[in-house]
Design a protein around this motif. Structure first.
Motif, short mmCIF file in Angstrom:
data_model
loop_
_atom_site.label_atom_id
_atom_site.label_comp_id
_atom_site.label_asym_id
_atom_site.label_seq_id
_atom_site.Cartn_x
_atom_site.Cartn_y
_atom_site.Cartn_z
N ILE A 198 -10.67 -0.03 -9.49
CA ILE A 198 -11.15 -1.28 -8.90
C ILE A 198 -11.77 -2.13 -10.00
CG2 ILE A 198 -12.82 -2.31 -7.31
CD1 ILE A 198 -12.41 0.11 -5.49
N GLU A 199 -11.22 -3.31 -10.19
CA GLU A 199 -11.74 -4.27 -11.14
C GLU A 199 -11.75 -5.62 -10.45
OE1 GLU A 199 -11.10 -5.62 -15.81
OE2 GLU A 199 -9.99 -3.92 -14.97
N LYS A 200 -12.91 -6.12 -10.11
CA LYS A 200 -13.04 -7.30 -9.28
C LYS A 200 -12.44 -8.54 -9.94
CE LYS A 200 -15.09 -5.51 -5.71
NZ LYS A 200 -14.40 -5.48 -4.39
N PRO A 207 -12.69 -16.33 2.14
CA PRO A 207 -11.35 -15.98 2.62
C PRO A 207 -10.28 -16.83 1.93
CG PRO A 207 -12.86 -16.34 4.45
CD PRO A 207 -13.56 -16.81 3.22
N TYR A 208 -9.13 -16.21 1.62
CA TYR A 208 -8.11 -16.98 0.92
C TYR A 208 -6.70 -16.51 1.24
CZ TYR A 208 -8.25 -13.00 -2.36
OH TYR A 208 -8.23 -11.74 -2.92
N ILE A 209 -5.78 -17.43 1.05
CA ILE A 209 -4.35 -17.17 1.10
C ILE A 209 -3.87 -17.00 -0.34
CG2 ILE A 209 -2.09 -18.19 1.61
CD1 ILE A 209 -3.47 -19.60 4.00
N LEU A 210 -2.97 -16.03 -0.56
CA LEU A 210 -2.53 -15.71 -1.91
C LEU A 210 -1.03 -15.98 -2.07
CD1 LEU A 210 -3.51 -14.42 -4.63
CD2 LEU A 210 -2.68 -12.23 -3.73
N MET A 261 -6.70 -9.04 -6.26
CA MET A 261 -6.37 -10.26 -5.53
C MET A 261 -5.65 -9.93 -4.23
SD MET A 261 -7.43 -12.92 -7.34
CE MET A 261 -6.48 -14.33 -6.80
N PHE A 262 -4.85 -8.87 -4.21
CA PHE A 262 -4.14 -8.47 -3.00
C PHE A 262 -5.06 -7.75 -2.03
CE2 PHE A 262 -0.74 -9.30 -5.91
CZ PHE A 262 0.33 -9.70 -5.12
N ARG A 263 -6.02 -7.01 -2.56
CA ARG A 263 -6.91 -6.23 -1.69
C ARG A 263 -7.66 -7.10 -0.69
NH1 ARG A 263 -8.62 -3.19 -6.64
NH2 ARG A 263 -7.50 -1.19 -6.59
N ASN A 264 -7.96 -8.32 -1.07
CA ASN A 264 -8.85 -9.15 -0.27
C ASN A 264 -8.20 -10.39 0.32
OD1 ASN A 264 -11.43 -7.64 -0.86
ND2 ASN A 264 -10.81 -8.15 -2.95
N ALA A 265 -6.88 -10.50 0.22
CA ALA A 265 -6.20 -11.69 0.73
C ALA A 265 -6.06 -11.65 2.25
CB ALA A 265 -4.82 -11.80 0.08
N HIS A 274 7.39 -6.59 -6.47
CA HIS A 274 6.05 -6.02 -6.55
C HIS A 274 5.02 -6.85 -5.78
CE1 HIS A 274 7.49 -3.37 -9.91
NE2 HIS A 274 6.80 -2.54 -9.16
N GLY A 275 5.31 -8.11 -5.54
CA GLY A 275 4.45 -8.88 -4.64
C GLY A 275 4.48 -8.28 -3.25
N ALA A 276 5.68 -7.88 -2.79
CA ALA A 276 5.80 -7.22 -1.49
C ALA A 276 5.15 -5.85 -1.52
CB ALA A 276 7.27 -7.12 -1.09
N VAL A 277 5.37 -5.10 -2.60
CA VAL A 277 4.81 -3.76 -2.72
C VAL A 277 3.29 -3.78 -2.62
CG1 VAL A 277 4.39 -1.86 -4.33
CG2 VAL A 277 6.70 -2.72 -4.02
N PHE A 278 2.64 -4.65 -3.37
CA PHE A 278 1.18 -4.64 -3.36
C PHE A 278 0.60 -5.25 -2.09
CE2 PHE A 278 1.75 -3.30 -7.64
CZ PHE A 278 0.64 -2.48 -7.86
N SER A 279 1.36 -6.07 -1.40
CA SER A 279 0.95 -6.50 -0.06
C SER A 279 0.94 -5.30 0.87
CB SER A 279 1.91 -7.56 0.46
OG SER A 279 1.90 -8.72 -0.34
N ILE A 280 1.98 -4.48 0.78
CA ILE A 280 2.09 -3.29 1.64
C ILE A 280 1.02 -2.27 1.28
CG2 ILE A 280 3.58 -1.33 2.21
CD1 ILE A 280 5.96 -3.33 1.66
N LEU A 281 0.83 -2.01 0.00
CA LEU A 281 -0.18 -1.04 -0.44
C LEU A 281 -1.57 -1.40 0.05
CD1 LEU A 281 0.95 -0.33 -4.11
CD2 LEU A 281 0.85 1.33 -2.25
N ASN A 282 -1.83 -2.70 0.18
CA ASN A 282 -3.16 -3.14 0.60
C ASN A 282 -3.19 -3.61 2.05
OD1 ASN A 282 -4.88 -3.06 -1.97
ND2 ASN A 282 -3.00 -4.05 -2.67
#
Length: 355
Positions: A198-200, A207-210, A261-265, A274-282
């Motif tokens: 975790i690195e902020k 709240p944000y859209i990514l 950035m994906f964790r909190n979107a 990988h944009g789809a992958v990290f959306s799914i992971l989070n």
């Protein structure tokens, strides 16, 4: 045992960095008594083209302030590789790789088998000339390179040298099946196999859209999303990318800040694998707009594998976070991911162990 991972670790791309990091960590955790490292093989041409790409100025999307932030990104990746990757000494030739004396070499992931990509292709990625007792492919992709009767000789010879081959997408599956005469194992991308520190990210807690490279998204859809964000008190950021219309500049990110950035979107729009992958992971709600032929195949295959429907944006798309008919049920998705993760790890364990 000395295990080396041959991939595209030298590329200043978040997906390329994170898949290499995750595969090394997963294998090292599996074999704690062995030496596991990323082979620091450098394709100088590929690396230089990639670095220079970060210096291009896109006047329609960027201002000078954003560009000054963007050109710092290659240094972020260089520092991250030095501090967070376990790598061999740098190797520029096949002979230098063989001098490392690996017992087992894993080739993959990423588009290491995209033999039509002139800037990155190299017979070494197909195992040609590599000296080791076990040569294993983990989740390589051929990109958009399809099977034909006129395949380069090193492709057919190389693929038949592998002790075990897996693939992460359908096109790779089809090419390998036709060349070696048997079906490869379908496995998950390495980013599904291991967590990340975790690195902020350096953004306000709002709240944000990514967005992450949702290229060529029609203006009427993008403007509608931006207006929705404004009307609902949401910020709009890019994950390591620039756009004058975003709330602030968030292009200069370290790899693990990018993950954050994906964790909190609240919602993610992307046009990449990988944009789809990290959306799914989070467990993010997300949509994809796909225009690149290679990405279309890879992303659709991933969504089909995980039974995630209705993610592609069409001309009628309207963002409404209160509407539930497009919400992903991550309880079901995570069940599939957990099963596939265990199968993918078992593929690695079995084939690395098997002498």
């Amino acid at each position: 045992m000395k295990i080396g991972i041959l991939t595209h670790q030298y590329i200043n791309n978040y997906g390329a960095f994170l898949q290499a990091y995750a595969l090394r960590e997963a294998v090292a955790e599996m074999f704690p008594d062995d030496q596991v490292e990323i082979i620091n093989y450098m394709n100088v041409k590929h690396s230089l083209i990639n670095i220079l790409g970060w210096f291009r100025f896109y006047k329609d999307r960027e201002n000078f302030k954003a560009w000054k932030q963007k050109i710092r990104v290659p240094r972020n990746f260089s520092n991250a590789r030095k501090n967070q990757m376990v790598m061999s000494p740098v190797c520029f030739t096949l002979n230098q790789v063989n001098k490392q004396r690996y017992d087992c070499i894993l080739v993959g992931s990423d588009e290491v088998w995209n033999f039509k990509d002139k800037k990155s292709n190299n017979p070494i990625k197909f195992g040609i000339g590599l000296e080791c007792s076990k040569l294993i492919a983990y989740a390589p992709s051929v990109g958009k390179s399809e099977y034909s009767s006129e395949l380069p000789k090193y492709v057919t010879e190389g693929l038949n040298k592998f002790k075990a081959i897996s693939a992460r997408d359908q096109l790779t599956f089809e090419l390998v099946s036709k060349v070696v005469g048997k079906e490869p194992t379908i496995v998950l991308d390495p980013t599904f196999l291991h967590g990340f520190p975790i690195e902020k990210a350096p953004i306000p807690k709002k709240p944000y859209i990514l967005f992450y490279y949702c290229e060529n998204l029609p203006n009427h859809i993008k403007n509608q999303i931006l207006q929705y964000a404004l009307d609902n008190g949401l910020q709009v950021y890019g994950a390591g990318e620039c756009d004058k219309k975003y709330s602030s500049i968030t292009v200069n990110l370290k790899p693990f800040e990018w993950v954050d950035m994906f964790r909190n979107a609240e919602y993610v729009f992307t046009g990449t694998f990988h944009g789809a992958v990290f959306s799914i992971l989070n467990n993010c709600q997300f949509s994809v707009y796909l225009t690149n032929e290679s990405r279309i195949r890879k992303v659709r295959a991933l969504l089909k594998e995980l039974n995630i429907q209705n993610r592609e944006i069409d001309e009628e798309f309207v963002l409404d976070l209160k509407t539930k008919d497009r919400v992903i049920d991550y309880n079901k998705v995570n069940e599939i991911v957990n099963v596939r993760r265990m199968e993918s790890l078992e593929y690695l364990r079995k084939n690395i162990n098997d002498i």
